[in-house]
Design an enzyme around this catalytic site. Structure first.
Site, PDB file in Angstrom:
ATOM      1  N   GLU A  35      53.338  46.273  38.941  1.00  0.00           N
ATOM      2  CA  GLU A  35      54.656  46.015  39.525  1.00  0.00           C
ATOM      3  C   GLU A  35      55.649  47.071  39.010  1.00  0.00           C
ATOM      4  O   GLU A  35      55.389  47.742  38.018  1.00  0.00           O
ATOM      5  CB  GLU A  35      55.175  44.643  39.080  1.00  0.00           C
ATOM      6  CG  GLU A  35      54.248  43.492  39.374  1.00  0.00           C
ATOM      7  CD  GLU A  35      54.282  43.082  40.825  1.00  0.00           C
ATOM      8  OE1 GLU A  35      55.313  43.301  41.475  1.00  0.00           O
ATOM      9  OE2 GLU A  35      53.264  42.564  41.304  1.00  0.00           O
ATOM     10  N   LYS A  42      46.087  33.460  31.527  1.00  0.00           N
ATOM     11  CA  LYS A  42      44.727  33.228  32.012  1.00  0.00           C
ATOM     12  C   LYS A  42      43.822  32.702  30.896  1.00  0.00           C
ATOM     13  O   LYS A  42      43.002  31.816  31.134  1.00  0.00           O
ATOM     14  CB  LYS A  42      44.164  34.516  32.621  1.00  0.00           C
ATOM     15  CG  LYS A  42      44.855  34.892  33.929  1.00  0.00           C
ATOM     16  CD  LYS A  42      44.503  36.295  34.360  1.00  0.00           C
ATOM     17  CE  LYS A  42      45.162  36.691  35.669  1.00  0.00           C
ATOM     18  NZ  LYS A  42      45.038  38.124  35.962  1.00  0.00           N
TER      19      LYS A  42
HETATM   20  N1  HSE Z   1      48.568  41.566  37.946  1.00  0.00           N
HETATM   21  C1  HSE Z   1      47.256  41.000  37.840  1.00  0.00           C
HETATM   22  C2  HSE Z   1      46.280  42.037  37.305  1.00  0.00           C
HETATM   23  C3  HSE Z   1      46.724  40.506  39.162  1.00  0.00           C
HETATM   24  O1  HSE Z   1      46.625  43.223  37.240  1.00  0.00           O
HETATM   25  O2  HSE Z   1      45.171  41.666  36.944  1.00  0.00           O
HETATM   26  C4  HSE Z   1      46.634  39.075  39.363  1.00  0.00           C
HETATM   27  O3  HSE Z   1      46.469  38.263  38.298  1.00  0.00           O
END
Ligand code: HSE
Length: 415
Positions: free
Chosen positions: A190, A205
């Site tokens: 991002e 996670k």
């Molecule tokens: N931004 C996350 C990544 C993607 O780069 O793994 C979705 O969880």
């Protein structure tokens, strides 16, 4: 709930993942019907934006009540991200007797136990396969295929953006800043990349995985979380000399005193470890079952279609279990189950600035015992890098603070 093989689906949030779900449901409807017997019709999409050119413009609404009060909607897909308003919307849908499928790791990490309880109370399902590992089947294999195991350890490379950046640094000698810029240009990272590069995404996670593997909700608050901003090409070069690569590793372990160790940090990972070969935007989750031993789940951890594939798997599971709630999830607790990460045993890679190299090497050996010294091309005269023996991290850091050397950086050694 009709319990029929034809089910109506609504999507909350028509972004990268939400639009991917619409695509998979449409393009693979034939194969889904053939494999599962189910047919799904997308009947509502909620989003704050207008999509005047979309083929779905007639079913797009800005009003959540159009979803909540529509009794014909069987499964609601939440792909909005963030805790609010997602939590309020998901709660309302569960309370209205609708199954909910979410890809939202922040929501599940923070509110998972509460939402699982709401689903149970309302005899519906709350599934979130896509919240960890994108398109890789992780949640369902752990909760079903490995249910005959006691799992005490789970670890993974759970963020594609940081894995891409580190892979670029390792294989092409590109600096962190340049690799981040490249990841942003490719749309992996991002504009504000902090959730990825500071480890927050991976931390959410691993909280979900730890909750699932160990059976009790592990809340993100207080989980040690260190990203990759401080990793330099010098560290990458020293890791190579140690037969390792640097990876952002998220890990959790159930300890004997019913506490849980959980942390996210860059680590030296020996090239012989399965996680060392996970490169680019790929993710992997390594689970240790007491019966099966080590299991590695590997694949695309992000991206519209890959993540949508996991969401669709959950929608199908809702259809398979449309009349009942599948026993799934974990329990809540008010107890503080998180252990102090500094009490975990580890070896540390240390890079430091010192005035007198030979003398310092001798005294470091005297202080730590079995120190492994590392070297690199163009190593500055006043720089030493070494790996300590394994001991409690707080003990290691205490010893380091008494050596008088100026520590530039430390990185944990995984495994
Ligand atoms: N931004 C996350 C990544 C993607 O780069 O793994 C979705 O969880």
């Amino acid at each position: 709930m009709k319990g029929s093989e034809k089910m109506n689906v609504a999507i909350l949030g028509y972004g990268v993942v939400g639009s991917g779900v619409a695509k998979v449901l449409k393009e693979n409807s034939g194969i889904i019907k053939e494999k599962t017997g189910h047919e799904f019709k997308l009947t509502r999409i909620l989003d704050i934006k207008d999509f005047p050119l979309s083929e779905y413009r007639s079913i797009i609404t800005k009003n959540f009540e159009d979803v909540a009060n529509d009794e014909s909607i069987d499964v609601v897909v939440e792909t909005m991200g963030g805790v609010e308003p997602a939590f309020g919307f998901v709660s309302a849908c569960l309370e209205k007797g609708k199954h909910v499928v979410s890809s939202n790791k922040e929501l599940v990490a923070v509110k998972g136990a509460e939402l699982l309880e709401k689903a149970k109370k309302n005899n519906v399902n709350f599934f979130f396969e896509a919240a960890v590992g994108g398109g890789i089947p992780v949640i369902r294999p752990i909760s079903r295929c490995l249910a005959g195991n006691e799992i005490n350890e789970v670890a993974g490379i759970l963020n594609g953006t940081t894995n891409y950046i580190l892979t670029k640094m390792i294989t092409e000698g590109v600096s962190f800043e340049a690799a981040l810029k490249n990841a942003q240009e490719l749309g992996y990272a991002e504009k504000d990349p902090s959730a990825d590069v500071d480890g927050i995404d991976a931390m959410r996670k691993i909280c979900i995985l730890a909750s699932l593997c160990f059976g009790t909700h592990l809340y993100p608050d207080g989980v040690y979380c260190e990203g990759i901003r401080r990793v330099t090409l010098a560290d990458v070069a020293y890791a190579e000399k140690y037969g390792s690569v640097i990876k952002l590793v998220a890990r959790a372990e159930k300890l004997s005193d019913s506490k849980v160790f959980a942390a996210v940090s860059p680590c030296f990972v020996k090239k012989s470890n399965m996680l060392a070969g996970v490169n680019d935007v790929f993710n992997a989750c390594l689970v240790k079952g007491d019966m099966t031993g080590e299991v590695l789940m590997y694949g695309k951890g992000a991206g519209s279609e890959a993540t949508a594939s996991a969401v669709v798997g959950d929608i199908i599971d809702c259809a398979d279990n449309s009349e009942k709630r599948k026993v799934f999830g974990w329990k809540n607790t008010d107890a503080d189950i998180l252990s102090n990460y500094t009490e975990k045993e580890t070896a540390l890679y240390v890079r430091c600035t010192v005035a007198n190299k030979p003398e310092t090497c001798r005294s470091l050996k005297e202080i730590f015992g079995n120190v492994v010294f590392l070297w690199r091309n163009n190593q500055p005269e006043n720089e030493i890098a070494f790996v300590t023996p394994v001991m409690e991290e707080k003990k290691l850091r205490k010893i380091l603070s008494t050596t008088g050397i100026t520590v530039i950086t430390t990185i944990r050694v995984f495994g």
